[in-house]
Enzyme design. Structure first.
Site, short mmCIF file in Angstrom:
data_model
loop_
_atom_site.label_atom_id
_atom_site.label_comp_id
_atom_site.label_asym_id
_atom_site.label_seq_id
_atom_site.Cartn_x
_atom_site.Cartn_y
_atom_site.Cartn_z
N ALA A 133 0.89 -1.17 0.00
CA ALA A 133 0.00 0.00 0.00
C ALA A 133 0.93 1.22 0.00
CB ALA A 133 -0.90 -0.02 1.22
N SER A 162 6.45 6.35 12.15
CA SER A 162 5.64 7.57 12.10
C SER A 162 6.19 8.54 11.07
CB SER A 162 5.57 8.26 13.45
OG SER A 162 4.83 9.46 13.32
N GLY A 187 3.76 9.41 8.31
CA GLY A 187 2.81 9.38 7.20
C GLY A 187 3.50 8.98 5.92
N LYS A 203 5.04 3.68 20.01
CA LYS A 203 4.34 4.31 18.87
C LYS A 203 2.91 4.65 19.26
CE LYS A 203 3.18 5.87 14.89
NZ LYS A 203 2.21 5.21 14.09
N HIS A 235 3.01 7.72 21.31
CA HIS A 235 3.29 8.81 20.35
C HIS A 235 1.97 9.28 19.71
CE1 HIS A 235 3.66 10.01 16.13
NE2 HIS A 235 4.81 10.56 16.42
N ASN A 236 1.16 8.34 19.29
CA ASN A 236 -0.11 8.71 18.66
C ASN A 236 -1.05 9.38 19.65
OD1 ASN A 236 1.07 7.34 16.55
ND2 ASN A 236 -0.80 6.28 15.95
N GLU A 259 0.02 12.78 19.92
CA GLU A 259 -0.40 13.44 18.67
C GLU A 259 -1.87 13.88 18.77
OE1 GLU A 259 0.69 11.08 15.16
OE2 GLU A 259 -1.32 11.46 14.39
N LYS A 267 -8.37 5.78 14.41
CA LYS A 267 -8.09 4.38 14.13
C LYS A 267 -7.83 3.55 15.36
CE LYS A 267 -6.54 4.75 9.37
NZ LYS A 267 -5.33 4.87 8.55
N ARG A 303 -13.09 13.74 20.16
CA ARG A 303 -13.33 13.05 18.89
C ARG A 303 -14.67 12.32 18.96
NH1 ARG A 303 -7.80 11.14 15.81
NH2 ARG A 303 -6.63 13.04 16.24
#
Ligand SMILES: *[C@@H]1O[C@H](CO)[C@@H](O)[C@H](O)[C@H]1NC(C)=O
Length: 496
Positions: free
Chosen positions: A16, A135, A137, A189, A192-193, A196, A268, A295
């Protein structure tokens, strides 16, 4: 000719966009790479891109066997497929052809315990495993991401040269380090998100206050975010925010696109995991939790529209308690900048303390200063101020909380008046700033030597005989509160 001469240094399965970009990045750094995807067109696409963007030493393979056998031993294969069962399927297809000493590196946003299960599973065949947070993107994958590999140290050693070249480069080295054993790379990670989420929420609140209290236009907002990006707030997210305000709406030809975007946030799951883990580990992470809650609330678009109608009907006047024209714009802008910065420090403090708690629980020995360092480039939360966080943990690896690092403490104190003004103004204007409020409450709760928890303890002891401790002597105490309150003061008993 040596028959191994044409074998690739590394393989990548799962093509992908992230996978394609990472493969091209690896190839561009001079490591011959084999790529594979079940869908042949994905392989062709990647080979084509390698020709047009390179040409690079990249070869496409159409079966797991050919792919695996095209690699130099010990083989190293990065897989970049959707987290969960696709990872298990890919591992099954590949390990059939792999041998002892070979390595699998999962670069997806995987739940850390799945990685730990797979380490055990492939370990039975002597295969080494890394769960690697990636990380940055699509752009980061292509030009230099932040990499968070955890699991087998030997596996890390096998691919260290590749990862160090492929990662983003900053003044103090490549944005990669061996994170620790087990699923630590995925866990880091995940946090980290979560951080974010907090950063994005805080920036959106700054925007909301400046727009709806200060009355700033998109053009002014863009200018301010560009200006902030030249100071202590310099970061990827502040920079892209400045860009966003500039983009015109091409579809209808009038105004800026940002105003036409439906106010409903997608997600996600890594933010939810972060908050769940914080709760499991008894770590307060209110800013990150507030951003997650926001959210969820943003998703209730229809309900919110209905509520706006019902409450208007009931007499609520929007913007009650402030006069837009009465706001000193210049001062508001400067205050919001300081509020954003102070709120951000509290959010990072929460994320770091969550990492420390998990590290302690799992024996990962995470190096918080190093984590701040590898986030300085490549990743979504990259920011100049991560260098200061790195230094704070280098000065004192046992730092209880970022806000008590002497430098950060000073900054918090300098900014608190502006911070309180912004939150106060927003509250009286009816503009919700849950992230900034959560950060401020976190700061005010953490810094106070005495909290009203004494009363909660008294209540718990009254209705549940849970006992309490005293400030002036050791031991657990229980009191017959109701009896005493109603009869006068007698009969306090020490339990030990
Ligand atoms: C290949 O491509 C498909 C479709 O783009 C994707 O769903 C799949 O997970 C990819 N990976 C592998 C290893 O086949």
């Amino acid at each position: 000719m040596d028959s191994t001469a044409s074998l690739s240094r590394i393989g990548l399965a799962g093509l992908a966009v992230m996978g394609q970009n990472l493969a091209l990045n690896i190839a561009e750094k001079g490591f011959p790479i084999s790529v594979y995807n079940r869908t042949a067109s994905k392989v062709d696409e990647t080979v084509h891109r390698s020709q047009s963007e390179g040409p690079f030493a990249l070869t496409g393979h159409y079966s797991p066997r050919d792919f695996v056998l095209s690699l130099h031993r010990p083989r190293s294969i990065i897989i970049l497929v959707k987290a969960g069962s696709p990872v298990d399927q890919t591992i099954a297809a590949l390990t059939d052809h792999m041998e002892e000493g070979d390595t699998i590196i999962d670069g997806g946003n995987e739940w850390y315990q799945n990685t730990e299960r797979r380490i055990e599973q492939v370990g039975q065949k002597g295969i080494l495993y890394l769960g690697m947070g990636v990380s940055g993107g699509e752009e980061g994958a292509r030009n230099g991401p932040s990499l968070m590999p955890g699991g087998s140290f030997q596996a890390y050693e096998n691919v260290k040269d590749v990862l160090e070249k492929v990662a983003a480069q900053v003044d103090d080295g490549p944005c990669v380090t061996f994170i620790g054993q087990g699923g630590s790379g995925n866990f880091v990670k995940m946090v980290h998100n979560g951080i974010e989420y907090g950063d994005m929420q805080l920036i959106s609140e700054a925007y909301d206050v400046l727009k709806n209290v200060g009355g700033l236009s998109n053009e002014e907002l863009s200018g301010i975010f560009y200006e902030w990006n030249r100071g202590e707030l310099e970061s990827f997210l502040v920079e892209i925010t400045a860009d966003i305000f500039k983009v015109k709406d091409e579809l209808c030809g009038e105004g800026e696109l940002v105003d036409k975007i439906l106010d409903k946030t997608g997600m996600k799951g890594t933010g939810k995991w972060t908050v769940q883990q914080a709760a499991e580990l008894f770590v307060a992470a209110p800013t990150i939790a507030a951003s997650l809650d926001c959210r969820y609330l943003s998703g209730l678009k229809e309900e919110r529209e209905m509520a706006a109608g019902v409450l208007k009907e009931a007499g609520l006047v929007e913007g009650m308690g402030f006069v837009k024209s009465g706001v000193d714009k210049k001062r508001l802008i400067d205050d919001v900048r300081q509020a954003l910065y102070a709120s951000k420090i509290c959010s990072y403090a929460q994320g770091m303390n969550l990492l420390r708690a998990k590290s302690f629980e799992q024996g990962w020995k995470l190096n918080l200063g190093e984590l701040a360092r590898i986030w300085k480039g490549g990743c979504i939360i990259r920011a100049v101020f991560l260098d200061r966080i790195k230094k704070a943990y280098q000065r004192n690896p046992n730092l209880a909380n970022l806000v008590v690092d002497p430098d950060f403490a000073k900054e918090m104190v300098q900014r608190q008046a502006a911070w309180r003004r912004v939150v106060g103004l927003a509250i009286s204007a009816g503009i919700s700033t849950p992230g900034m409020c959560a950060s401020l409450a976190y700061f005010d709760t953490y810094r106070r030597a005495r909290l009203p928890a004494n009363l909660v303890q008294a209540q718990r002891d009254l209705f549940g005989a849970h006992t309490y401790e005293r400030t002036d002597r050791p031991g657990a105490f229980h009191t017959e509160w109701t009896k005493l309150a109603r009869k006068g003061n007698a009969g306090v008993g020490a339990l030990n």
